[in-house]
Design an enzyme around this catalytic site. Sequence first.
Site, mmCIF file in Angstrom:
data_model
loop_
_atom_site.group_PDB
_atom_site.id
_atom_site.type_symbol
_atom_site.label_atom_id
_atom_site.label_comp_id
_atom_site.label_asym_id
_atom_site.label_seq_id
_atom_site.Cartn_x
_atom_site.Cartn_y
_atom_site.Cartn_z
ATOM 1 N N ASN A 15 -12.503 -33.356 -13.800
ATOM 2 C CA ASN A 15 -12.387 -32.571 -12.565
ATOM 3 C C ASN A 15 -12.836 -31.132 -12.781
ATOM 4 O O ASN A 15 -12.826 -30.632 -13.910
ATOM 5 C CB ASN A 15 -10.933 -32.613 -12.078
ATOM 6 N N CYS A 46 -14.984 -37.700 -7.400
ATOM 7 C CA CYS A 46 -14.332 -38.933 -7.821
ATOM 8 C C CYS A 46 -15.329 -40.032 -8.118
ATOM 9 O O CYS A 46 -16.334 -40.188 -7.430
ATOM 10 C CB CYS A 46 -13.320 -39.377 -6.774
ATOM 11 N N CYS A 82 -20.761 -11.885 -12.014
ATOM 12 C CA CYS A 82 -19.987 -13.129 -12.106
ATOM 13 C C CYS A 82 -18.515 -12.799 -12.379
ATOM 14 O O CYS A 82 -18.217 -12.016 -13.281
ATOM 15 C CB CYS A 82 -20.551 -13.998 -13.234
ATOM 16 N N CYS A 123 -17.892 -14.144 -16.218
ATOM 17 C CA CYS A 123 -18.613 -13.636 -17.396
ATOM 18 C C CYS A 123 -19.367 -12.345 -17.128
ATOM 19 O O CYS A 123 -20.097 -11.872 -17.991
ATOM 20 C CB CYS A 123 -19.558 -14.699 -17.952
HETATM 21 ZN ZN LIG Z 1 -20.759 -16.376 -15.308
#
Ligand SMILES: [Zn+2]
Lengths: 67, 340
Positions: free
Chosen positions: B128, B183, B242, B245
């Site tokens: 998941n 799924c 981001c 990161c």
């Molecule tokens: Zn990133």
Amino acid sequence: MSVFVNGKEIVISTGKNTILSLIESYELNPKLVIVERNKEIIEKDNYKSTILKQGDHIEIVHFVGGG
Amino acid sequence: MTVIDRYSRQELFQPIGKLGQQNIRNSHALVIGAGALGTAIAESLTRAGIGKLTIVDRDYVEWSNLQRQQLYSEADARDRIPKAVAAKKRLYDINSDVEVVSQVMDVSIEEIEQLIIDVDIILDATDNFDTRLLINDISQKANIPWIYGACVGSYGLSLTIIPGETPCLQCLLDTIPLGGMTCDTAGIISPAVQIVVAHQVTEAIKLLTGNQSSLRGSLLSFDLWLNQSSSIAVDKMKKEDCPSCGNIPSYPFLDKAHSTKTAVLCGRNTVQIRPGKNTTLNLEKLALGLKPLGQVSKNDYLLSLTTGEHRLVFFTDGRVLVHGTKDITEAKKLYHQFVG
Ligand SMILES: [Zn+2]
């Protein structure tokens, strides 16, 4: 017109010549794919406006969750 | 042949050598998930002589797992042994030199913060995106590389994520796939698992043996049935803004407000309920209380109660799997009916 998708040559019908229509023809969710055309990554916002050209090399990788 | 020869073929492989073997020996890998990917990754790393391997899973072995989850036997399925427990036993049989730590738990924020202590690499074997995004954030925060892998049908893909160098999963996915979309209703063939694992483990060994320059550096996918494969260089996709990161990371998935107490299990017609606080269930006592309400069976790790069309499986850590429904509200109702 034909293009190469993940190395396989496929025929594109007129009116279905955008990156978005290509993604949809594989029944993939455009939000979950990374697309490269001739070694350039296409931004998600440009899927609809990017028109395929004869002989384009397209790579499509889609994300899945299973494991 | 003696024990001394155990890793000889791997040491003869020039990029690894005796020094690389020593590096593998001094490493600790965390494998999150002990399903198809997790069992294959764990077996491969154990045979390769990893020093320490931690394997975590929230589920128990079922018959439908045996087709591809390579560490499990019929006895494990019959006795409903938790996957992490059954995996550890088999891994010890394969290589008793490896320190295997098994954890029967659902990985959420508190758990992952503990699990990553002293870990050199994280291998994704989850099913998941909730857990993957959690792994993605902790990888950045703790500066530990992780290797994404996933598969469905005859398709699979993998990506190696190195903090400070490569883009992260969040950079590539601006939308978080919802549980239902991932799924595995399309089933899965075992060779697809093996290909993903081959890529994940090879990248892990490169990293652990100081062969960074040999890393693949691309997002890779394949479809064994359609005879296709694809590889995209994603290095330019790293985003400065981001949240995981970027320059000012907020690690959104390590924010407790995002943690979920219930989850619909992938393709299983099952809802998992986690108690709010860390609890320990006394299965003996619970068995006595539940006997009048349905058919009860138990082993050392879990208790199963069948009542009508539902089956509830209680774990010692307080979690309950409610089988026979995908409806969280219905599952919660049953849960409160039996545990108050
Ligand atoms: Zn990133």
